[in-house]
Write an enzyme that holds these catalytic residues in place. Structure first.
Site, PDB file in Angstrom:
ATOM      1  CB  SER A 152      80.358-119.030 -34.669  1.00  0.00           C
ATOM      2  OG  SER A 152      81.362-120.020 -34.587  1.00  0.00           O
ATOM      3  CE1 TYR A 189      94.506-123.366 -37.581  1.00  0.00           C
ATOM      4  CE2 TYR A 189      96.208-121.975 -38.537  1.00  0.00           C
ATOM      5  CZ  TYR A 189      94.878-122.293 -38.372  1.00  0.00           C
ATOM      6  OH  TYR A 189      93.914-121.541 -38.981  1.00  0.00           O
ATOM      7  CG  LEU A 216      86.142-117.571 -41.366  1.00  0.00           C
ATOM      8  CD1 LEU A 216      87.382-118.254 -41.919  1.00  0.00           C
ATOM      9  CD2 LEU A 216      86.076-116.132 -41.836  1.00  0.00           C
ATOM     10  CB  SER A 224      95.423-121.046 -42.321  1.00  0.00           C
ATOM     11  OG  SER A 224      96.138-120.008 -41.670  1.00  0.00           O
TER      12      SER A 224
END
Length: 257
Positions: free
Chosen positions: A15, A161, A17, A148
């Site tokens: 799913s 994260y 990216l 990210s």
């Protein structure tokens, strides 16, 4: 690098990216191995693309090795590893009532996002290293990792994260230097606000996504998974791209909140 006739292992490929990358590469003649925990979506996508699905926890050495071996056994030489599996998390270092961030959740995010990325990179690279070079420079393959913008500009509550994604950025150059000896390039993409199924559907979801996209300078929208996949393929195909961390964010700079 010639894509047609090669194989690729894509973590998180069922799913978002990862799926976009699988679709893009399959359209170019790549045999895709979708390494994901979601069996229903993973099998359906693999069947649609003529690929292979392997149920994979990226932090598990045995399961990742099975995904890599599936690519090796596919009859198409393994040339590409794409790390796009990961989880999000939002908890402050010290929350309300002076409650410290749970250590187990911090460890879980690091284990999946950072250790999982390293796990597939090392095992995939070892398999790529066993192949014959594809050109006079000695190129054998490419690793693309997904970090990210939060790795560079983590917001309030993103300590776990951001640490996990910052670790991926930190691995990029030494991994590229390590793997140069066996003809493997390594690059990392840092996406910003990308429109994926994680945000859900419906009027409320669209309103939330509009809020997220508001700080993007241009274009004034979220990025798409297809645009991400296009960038990944460009990094794979351009033989002089190595050891690079690339922002993919429409020019956004995250604020504290």
């Amino acid at each position: 690098m010639e894509l047609n006739g090669a194989s690729a292992v894509i973590s998180g490929g069922a799913s978002g990216l990862g799926e976009a990358c699988a679709r893009d590469l399959a359209a170019k003649g790549v045999k895709v191995v979708i390494a994901d925990l979601n069996e229903a979506k993973g099998k359906a996508l693999a069947d649609e693309l003529g690929g292979i699905f392997v149920k994979t926890d990226v932090s598990n050495e045995t399961e990742v090795q099975a995904a890599v071996q599936a690519a090796v056994d596919s009859g198409a030489p393994l040339r590409i590893v794409i790390n796009s599996a990961g989880i999000g998390w939002a908890t402050r270092t010290v929350g309300k009532g002076n409650v410290p961030h749970p250590l187990d959740t911090f460890e879980k995010v690091i284990k999946i996002n950072l250790i999982g990325t390293f796990n597939l990179m090392r095992l995939g690279a070892a398999a790529i290293a066993a192949t014959e070079p594809v050109d006079k420079d000695g190129l054998r393959g490419v690793v693309i990792n997904t970090a990210s913008v939060a790795a560079l500009e983590g917001q309030t509550g993103q300590v776990a994260y951001s640490a996990s994604k910052g670790g991926i950025v930190g691995m990029n150059l030494p991994a590229a230097r390590d793997l140069a000896a066996v003809g493997i390039r390594v690059n990392t993409v840092c996406p910003g606000i990308i429109d994926t199924p994680i945000y859900g559907e419906g009027e409320a979801a669209e309103a939330f996504k509009a809020t997220l996209a508001a700080p993007v300078p241009f274009p004034k929208r979220m990025g798409t998974a297809a645009e991400f996949a296009h960038l990944v393929r460009s990094l794979i195909e351009n033989d002089y791209m190595n050891g690079e961390v690339v922002r993919f964010d429409g020019g956004i700079r995250f604020q504290p909140k």
